[in-house]
Write an enzyme that holds these catalytic residues in place. Structure first.
Site, short mmCIF file in Angstrom:
data_model
loop_
_atom_site.label_atom_id
_atom_site.label_comp_id
_atom_site.label_asym_id
_atom_site.label_seq_id
_atom_site.Cartn_x
_atom_site.Cartn_y
_atom_site.Cartn_z
N CYS A 46 0.84 -1.20 0.00
CA CYS A 46 0.00 0.00 0.00
C CYS A 46 0.88 1.25 0.00
O CYS A 46 1.45 1.60 -1.02
CB CYS A 46 -0.97 -0.03 1.17
SG CYS A 46 -2.33 1.17 1.02
N HIS A 101 -3.52 -5.16 0.15
CA HIS A 101 -3.00 -5.66 1.43
C HIS A 101 -3.05 -7.19 1.43
O HIS A 101 -4.03 -7.78 1.92
CB HIS A 101 -3.82 -5.12 2.60
CG HIS A 101 -3.59 -3.68 2.89
ND1 HIS A 101 -2.69 -3.24 3.85
CD2 HIS A 101 -4.13 -2.55 2.36
CE1 HIS A 101 -2.70 -1.92 3.90
NE2 HIS A 101 -3.56 -1.48 3.01
N GLU A 125 -1.64 -9.25 3.29
CA GLU A 125 -1.57 -9.84 4.63
C GLU A 125 -2.94 -10.25 5.17
O GLU A 125 -3.04 -11.16 6.00
CB GLU A 125 -0.89 -8.87 5.61
CG GLU A 125 -1.68 -7.62 5.96
CD GLU A 125 -1.42 -6.44 5.04
OE1 GLU A 125 -1.65 -5.29 5.45
OE2 GLU A 125 -0.98 -6.68 3.90
#
Length: 592
Positions: free
Chosen positions: A412, A566, A568
């Site tokens: 990001c 993102h 994750e």
């Protein structure tokens, strides 16, 4: 709290409920306990969903500071929610929705909207019954929504009540849950109370009094725990369990000892070993639907991590490093990726501002230590964030990674940092910046997304799961994802790379290999011949592009990847995120 709902008739429940409450202090690990209960019940063959109740007035976690509340976890549907929902998704492997996170703000907003529409037929709207009824309806409605890809409701809904029993803001939820437990009946509702059993340094004895008082307060509010989950540094001694059983009215076999463990993957195994699942299944009358817990794979995962000998140093250069929960999903994604590569992740926390030249003057020791840590790390990761603090330090870290061939992953903001750094130091655009940090910069290489509100902060970003198409099928990131034509990842951002600068950056070696579904016009633009000079480029007016660039890779570098999304948020213990795995795998290949 008095209630007119005492005489509610009991109703049959398709979904059973396990409520997790907490006492004595916050931060005991209710979220991990709730997640672990879900793991064990799922291992017994039951289908599980989860709800997190946060008693704050915010409608969601989107505008809350990471320093105050940890990371904001983003769901597929764009919900910005409490980080505990990330624990639920990672542990139980489900896909939750924004409605699985209930806040006081959401409840009151819904009640007020109904009052304005006249739904209450002129009645005086009160906390009891109107707010409590809204809470019960929300819980029962959300618990009936499948979160595991199937069509029928889950067998069990695990509800975590945030905060500590006795907090004034949680009283309406306590009352609603009391009413719910009464109307459903004991065979459909199980309460687990998480409490602290501290050891005083002077005495060295495990003290039960805090838990006794916490249970007494819970009982005074109309809820009686069926199980106690006692948090302690060391395993509870037998006499402590007996004392808790006597004063808390909980059978000794239902007092769970959740002591500190080498890693959190052991918590479901602790619950299994103490037969927590048997107590819950018995309470909920689910013996006919549940079998013995099958946790062989989970056990292997927990034990394999304990047996790992080698570690990898990963420099995490961020803005909120004083509270590591601000990057909880990044930490977990690094853990998943490292374990997949048979390594332990050793995260080196670096405050981005400590790398800046100004810190060399104001705090030379912190500056020297930050650079020493950065140069001693095998990989560099710059995660997401907002605001201009520490940006210069991030740019210096990205430059160091680029020039020294250190594996680099930008997420990001980290991707945008790589674009700004290249624009300044390779393209020679000295004032290149993001519109977020400098609205007056001539070279705004990162710009505000035109469809995003500039007046309202909450729930106005590009949020949720979006599709990214690989423009170059042979690129490294595509290979990491298994050479798929596209990938679906979660987003949370207001700013994007300015497409007008993409041709210059690609000509300099920073390749934009992934874009969103609107990328066709950008492909046309990027194939236009380069302008003769930077000035010609800046003052020429190419056809406007509507694409959003999502992935960058630097040529002639072992691993220099930036992603606007993102990754994750979708990492799982047995399905690590490809960009994280790629960074560590490339490092191993460089060493071999």
């Amino acid at each position: 709290m008095s209630s007119p709902a005492e005489e509610e008739p009991r109703v049959a429940a398709a979904t059973k409920y396990v409520l997790i409450t907490g006492g004595v202090v916050s931060g005991l690990g209710k979220g991990v306990t709730a997640s672990s209960v879900g793991v064990v019940l799922k291992a017994c063959g039951l289908r599980v969903t989860c709800i997190k109740i946060d008693p704050y007035l915010n409608t969601d976690a989107g505008t809350m500071s990471p320093f105050e509340h940890g990371e904001v976890f983003v769901l597929n549907d764009g919900g910005e929610v409490d980080l505990d929902l990330g624990n639920y998704e990672r542990f139980i492997d489900v896909t939750l929705t924004r409605d699985n996170n209930i806040t006081t703000g959401k409840i009151y907003q819904s009640v007020i909207e109904k009052e304005r529409k006249g739904d209450y037929l002129g009645k005086t709207v009160q906390v009891v019954p109107h707010v409590t009824d809204e809470i019960k309806q929300w819980i029962q409605s959300v618990s009936s929504v499948p979160v595991d890809g199937q069509t029928r409701p889950a067998d069990v809904c695990v509800i975590e009540l945030g905060g500590t029993v006795g907090d004034i803001e949680s009283m309406p939820f306590i009352e609603a849950l009391r009413q719910l437990s009464f109307s459903l009946g004991k065979e459909n509702f199980c309460l687990i109370h998480v409490s602290l059993v501290p050891v005083l340094g002077v005495v060295g004895e495990q003290k039960t009094k805090p838990t006794q008082h916490s249970v007494r307060e819970l009982r005074a509010l109309g809820l009686t725990p069926d199980l106690l989950a006692c948090r302690s540094a060391q395993p509870l001694v037998g006499s402590v369990k007996e004392k808790l059983s006597q004063f808390c009215h909980v059978p000794v076999e239902n007092i769970l000892d959740i002591h500190d463990v080498p890693n959190l993957w052991h918590v479901p195994l602790i619950l299994r070993n103490q037969k927590a699942h048997e107590a819950i299944i018995k309470q909920l009358n689910l013996a006919g639907s549940a079998g013995p817990p099958e946790l062989r794979d989970w056990t292997e995962m927990a034990e394999s991590y304990d047996n790992l000998k080698n570690s990898v140093k990963i420099a995490l250069v961020g803005k909120y490093t004083n509270l590591t929960d601000s990057y909880l999903s990044v930490v977990k994604a690094l853990l998943h990726a490292s374990v997949a590569c048979s390594l332990k992740s050793s995260i080196q926390w670096i405050a981005a501002s400590d790398l800046e030249d100004a810190t060399a003057i104001s705090a030379p020791d912190a500056h020297a230590k930050a650079w020493e840590t950065l140069k001693g790390s095998a990989c560099i990761l710059i995660p997401g964030g907002f605001g201009d603090r520490g940006i210069s330090g991030m740019i210096l870290a990205a430059k160091y990674a680029r020039e020294n061939k250190v594996p680099y992953l930008g997420i990001c903001l980290g991707m945008q940092i790589s674009v700004i750094e290249m624009s300044r130091n390779i393209l020679g655009l000295g004032d290149a910046d993001s519109e977020e940090f400098n609205k007056d910069a001539l070279n705004r290489v990162v710009m505000y997304m035109p469809e995003v509100s500039k007046t309202h902060m909450g729930n106005t970003m590009r949020l949720g799961c979006r599709r990214t198409f690989f423009r170059k099928p042979d690129c490294l990131t595509s290979k990491l994802y298994g050479s798929l034509p596209h990938v679906d990842e979660r987003h949370r951002h207001r700013y994007e790379v300015n497409p007008s600068f993409v041709p210059m950056l690609e000509n300099a070696g920073l390749h934009f290999v992934g874009c969103d579904e609107s990328g066709n016009r950008m492909e046309v633009l990027s194939k236009q011949p380069m302008p003769f000079s930077c000035l010609d480029f800046l003052f020429s007016k190419p056809e406007p592009a509507c694409t959003y660039e999502q992935i960058v890779e630097l040529q002639d570098h072992p691993f220099y990847v930036g992603v606007q999304f993102h990754p994750e948020f979708k990492s799982r213990p047995r399905r690590p995120s490809p960009p994280f795995t790629g960074e560590i795998f490339i490092l191993l290949s460089l060493k071999s």
